[in-house]
Design a protein around this motif. Structure first.
Motif, PDB file in Angstrom:
ATOM      1  N   ASP A  38     -49.601  92.406   2.262  1.00 27.08           N
ATOM      2  CA  ASP A  38     -50.380  93.630   2.471  1.00 27.08           C
ATOM      3  C   ASP A  38     -49.550  94.908   2.401  1.00 27.08           C
ATOM      4  OD1 ASP A  38     -52.870  92.380   2.614  1.00 27.08           O
ATOM      5  OD2 ASP A  38     -52.685  92.036   4.765  1.00 27.08           O
ATOM      6  N   ALA A  39     -48.287  94.820   1.985  1.00 31.68           N
ATOM      7  CA  ALA A  39     -47.491  96.036   1.771  1.00 31.68           C
ATOM      8  C   ALA A  39     -47.983  96.689   0.484  1.00 31.68           C
ATOM      9  CB  ALA A  39     -46.010  95.692   1.664  1.00 31.68           C
ATOM     10  N   ALA A  40     -48.064  97.990   0.469  1.00 34.01           N
ATOM     11  CA  ALA A  40     -48.584  98.713  -0.703  1.00 34.01           C
ATOM     12  C   ALA A  40     -47.753  99.966  -0.971  1.00 34.01           C
ATOM     13  CB  ALA A  40     -50.057  99.061  -0.498  1.00 34.01           C
ATOM     14  N   PRO A  41     -46.547  99.778  -1.543  1.00 33.86           N
ATOM     15  CA  PRO A  41     -45.727 100.954  -1.838  1.00 33.86           C
ATOM     16  C   PRO A  41     -46.342 101.793  -2.951  1.00 33.86           C
ATOM     17  CG  PRO A  41     -44.743  98.985  -2.768  1.00 33.86           C
ATOM     18  CD  PRO A  41     -45.924  98.538  -1.954  1.00 33.86           C
ATOM     19  N   VAL A  42     -45.865 103.010  -3.072  1.00 34.92           N
ATOM     20  CA  VAL A  42     -46.321 103.903  -4.138  1.00 34.92           C
ATOM     21  C   VAL A  42     -45.602 103.517  -5.426  1.00 34.92           C
ATOM     22  CG1 VAL A  42     -46.351 106.307  -4.910  1.00 34.92           C
ATOM     23  CG2 VAL A  42     -46.766 105.767  -2.515  1.00 34.92           C
ATOM     24  N   CYS A  43     -46.345 103.478  -6.524  1.00 33.62           N
ATOM     25  CA  CYS A  43     -45.777 103.178  -7.838  1.00 33.62           C
ATOM     26  C   CYS A  43     -44.699 104.204  -8.170  1.00 33.62           C
ATOM     27  CB  CYS A  43     -46.880 103.202  -8.898  1.00 33.62           C
ATOM     28  SG  CYS A  43     -46.278 102.846 -10.573  1.00 33.62           S
ATOM     29  N   LYS A  44     -43.619 103.754  -8.776  1.00 37.98           N
ATOM     30  CA  LYS A  44     -42.491 104.634  -9.113  1.00 37.98           C
ATOM     31  C   LYS A  44     -42.591 105.231 -10.510  1.00 37.98           C
ATOM     32  CE  LYS A  44     -40.598 103.921  -5.188  1.00 37.98           C
ATOM     33  NZ  LYS A  44     -40.917 104.832  -4.130  1.00 37.98           N
ATOM     34  N   VAL A  45     -43.628 104.896 -11.252  1.00 41.27           N
ATOM     35  CA  VAL A  45     -43.817 105.509 -12.565  1.00 41.27           C
ATOM     36  C   VAL A  45     -44.156 106.983 -12.338  1.00 41.27           C
ATOM     37  CG1 VAL A  45     -45.222 105.529 -14.660  1.00 41.27           C
ATOM     38  CG2 VAL A  45     -44.525 103.354 -13.650  1.00 41.27           C
ATOM     39  N   THR A  46     -43.431 107.867 -12.998  1.00 47.79           N
ATOM     40  CA  THR A  46     -43.495 109.303 -12.723  1.00 47.79           C
ATOM     41  C   THR A  46     -44.906 109.871 -12.697  1.00 47.79           C
ATOM     42  OG1 THR A  46     -41.327 109.587 -13.698  1.00 47.79           O
ATOM     43  CG2 THR A  46     -42.662 111.558 -13.479  1.00 47.79           C
ATOM     44  N   ASN A  47     -45.705 109.592 -13.692  1.00 45.83           N
ATOM     45  CA  ASN A  47     -47.039 110.202 -13.767  1.00 45.83           C
ATOM     46  C   ASN A  47     -48.141 109.341 -13.155  1.00 45.83           C
ATOM     47  OD1 ASN A  47     -46.097 112.516 -15.067  1.00 45.83           O
ATOM     48  ND2 ASN A  47     -46.172 111.505 -17.054  1.00 45.83           N
ATOM     49  N   ARG A  49     -48.050 107.149  -9.684  1.00 48.61           N
ATOM     50  CA  ARG A  49     -48.085 107.238  -8.224  1.00 48.61           C
ATOM     51  C   ARG A  49     -49.273 106.509  -7.594  1.00 48.61           C
ATOM     52  NH1 ARG A  49     -43.051 107.995  -8.377  1.00 48.61           N
ATOM     53  NH2 ARG A  49     -42.275 110.095  -8.544  1.00 48.61           N
ATOM     54  N   GLY A  50     -49.744 105.446  -8.286  1.00 51.57           N
ATOM     55  CA  GLY A  50     -50.806 104.609  -7.731  1.00 51.57           C
ATOM     56  C   GLY A  50     -50.246 103.679  -6.661  1.00 51.57           C
ATOM     57  N   ARG A  51     -51.073 102.816  -6.126  1.00 51.09           N
ATOM     58  CA  ARG A  51     -50.654 101.842  -5.122  1.00 51.09           C
ATOM     59  C   ARG A  51     -50.175 100.585  -5.827  1.00 51.09           C
ATOM     60  NH1 ARG A  51     -48.626 103.419  -0.862  1.00 51.09           N
ATOM     61  NH2 ARG A  51     -49.740 105.220  -0.139  1.00 51.09           N
ATOM     62  N   ALA A  52     -49.030 100.093  -5.385  1.00 51.36           N
ATOM     63  CA  ALA A  52     -48.461  98.871  -5.942  1.00 51.36           C
ATOM     64  C   ALA A  52     -48.570  97.750  -4.914  1.00 51.36           C
ATOM     65  CB  ALA A  52     -47.008  99.106  -6.327  1.00 51.36           C
ATOM     66  N   TYR A  53     -48.617  96.516  -5.393  1.00 45.79           N
ATOM     67  CA  TYR A  53     -48.736  95.347  -4.524  1.00 45.79           C
ATOM     68  C   TYR A  53     -47.750  94.292  -4.987  1.00 45.79           C
ATOM     69  CZ  TYR A  53     -53.004  97.680  -3.191  1.00 45.79           C
ATOM     70  OH  TYR A  53     -53.896  98.613  -2.741  1.00 45.79           O
ATOM     71  N   PHE A  54     -47.255  93.525  -4.049  1.00 45.56           N
ATOM     72  CA  PHE A  54     -46.298  92.474  -4.377  1.00 45.56           C
ATOM     73  C   PHE A  54     -47.027  91.233  -4.872  1.00 45.56           C
ATOM     74  CE2 PHE A  54     -44.004  95.254  -1.523  1.00 45.56           C
ATOM     75  CZ  PHE A  54     -42.788  95.361  -2.176  1.00 45.56           C
ATOM     76  N   ILE A  55     -46.435  90.586  -5.870  1.00 41.82           N
ATOM     77  CA  ILE A  55     -46.933  89.315  -6.371  1.00 41.82           C
ATOM     78  C   ILE A  55     -45.770  88.339  -6.359  1.00 41.82           C
ATOM     79  CG2 ILE A  55     -48.846  90.248  -7.732  1.00 41.82           C
ATOM     80  CD1 ILE A  55     -47.125  90.182 -10.198  1.00 41.82           C
ATOM     81  N   ALA A  56     -46.051  87.068  -6.105  1.00 41.00           N
ATOM     82  CA  ALA A  56     -44.969  86.096  -5.959  1.00 41.00           C
ATOM     83  C   ALA A  56     -45.394  84.722  -6.449  1.00 41.00           C
ATOM     84  CB  ALA A  56     -44.542  86.018  -4.494  1.00 41.00           C
ATOM     85  N   ALA A  57     -44.380  83.934  -6.803  1.00 41.64           N
ATOM     86  CA  ALA A  57     -44.569  82.534  -7.194  1.00 41.64           C
ATOM     87  C   ALA A  57     -43.363  81.743  -6.695  1.00 41.64           C
ATOM     88  CB  ALA A  57     -44.693  82.415  -8.708  1.00 41.64           C
ATOM     89  N   ARG A  58     -43.549  80.450  -6.533  1.00 42.52           N
ATOM     90  CA  ARG A  58     -42.445  79.596  -6.079  1.00 42.52           C
ATOM     91  C   ARG A  58     -41.359  79.472  -7.135  1.00 42.52           C
ATOM     92  NH1 ARG A  58     -45.844  74.729  -3.259  1.00 42.52           N
ATOM     93  NH2 ARG A  58     -46.723  76.034  -1.621  1.00 42.52           N
TER      94      ARG A  58
END
Length: 102
Positions: A38-47, A49-58
């Motif tokens: 549930d962490a939602a950092p801000v996207c680092k793409v300059t233009n 700045r949307g919400r980013a979410y973590f995705i993972a796999a084993r």
């Protein structure tokens, strides 16, 4: 996740870019008990700045999961694996073209 060598990426729900994640850097900055769920950092793409979410796999061959509440999953990964979204290997340089350019 770090101890189990999980594959972790972060993807922006707005611009749809997906980036590698350095779990060691997160542990150094936030500590071993910090949760990416549930962490939602801000996207680092300059233009963007949307919400980013973590995705993972084993592993590179296991399905990816978005680490958010399933009812708000912005990516709908549908069984994609990390290997499926890796960039293609670059083509080796053409030796003839390099000699001509020199």
């Amino acid at each position: 996740m770090l101890d189990r060598s999980a594959i972790v990426r972060v993807g922006c729900a707005k611009c749809k870019n997906i980036f590698d994640v350095d779990l060691r850097a997160i542990v150094e900055k936030r500590g071993r008990h910090y949760s990416l769920i549930d962490a939602a950092p801000v996207c680092k793409v300059t233009n963007c700045r949307g919400r980013a979410y973590f995705i993972a796999a084993r592993s590179m061959l296991d399905p990816l999961f978005t680490l958010v509440n399933a009812s708000m999953d912005p990516f709908r990964l549908n069984g994609l694996r990390p290997i499926d979204i890796e960039p293609d290997e670059p083509e080796p340089p053409d030796p003839v073209a390099q000699r001509v350019a020199a």
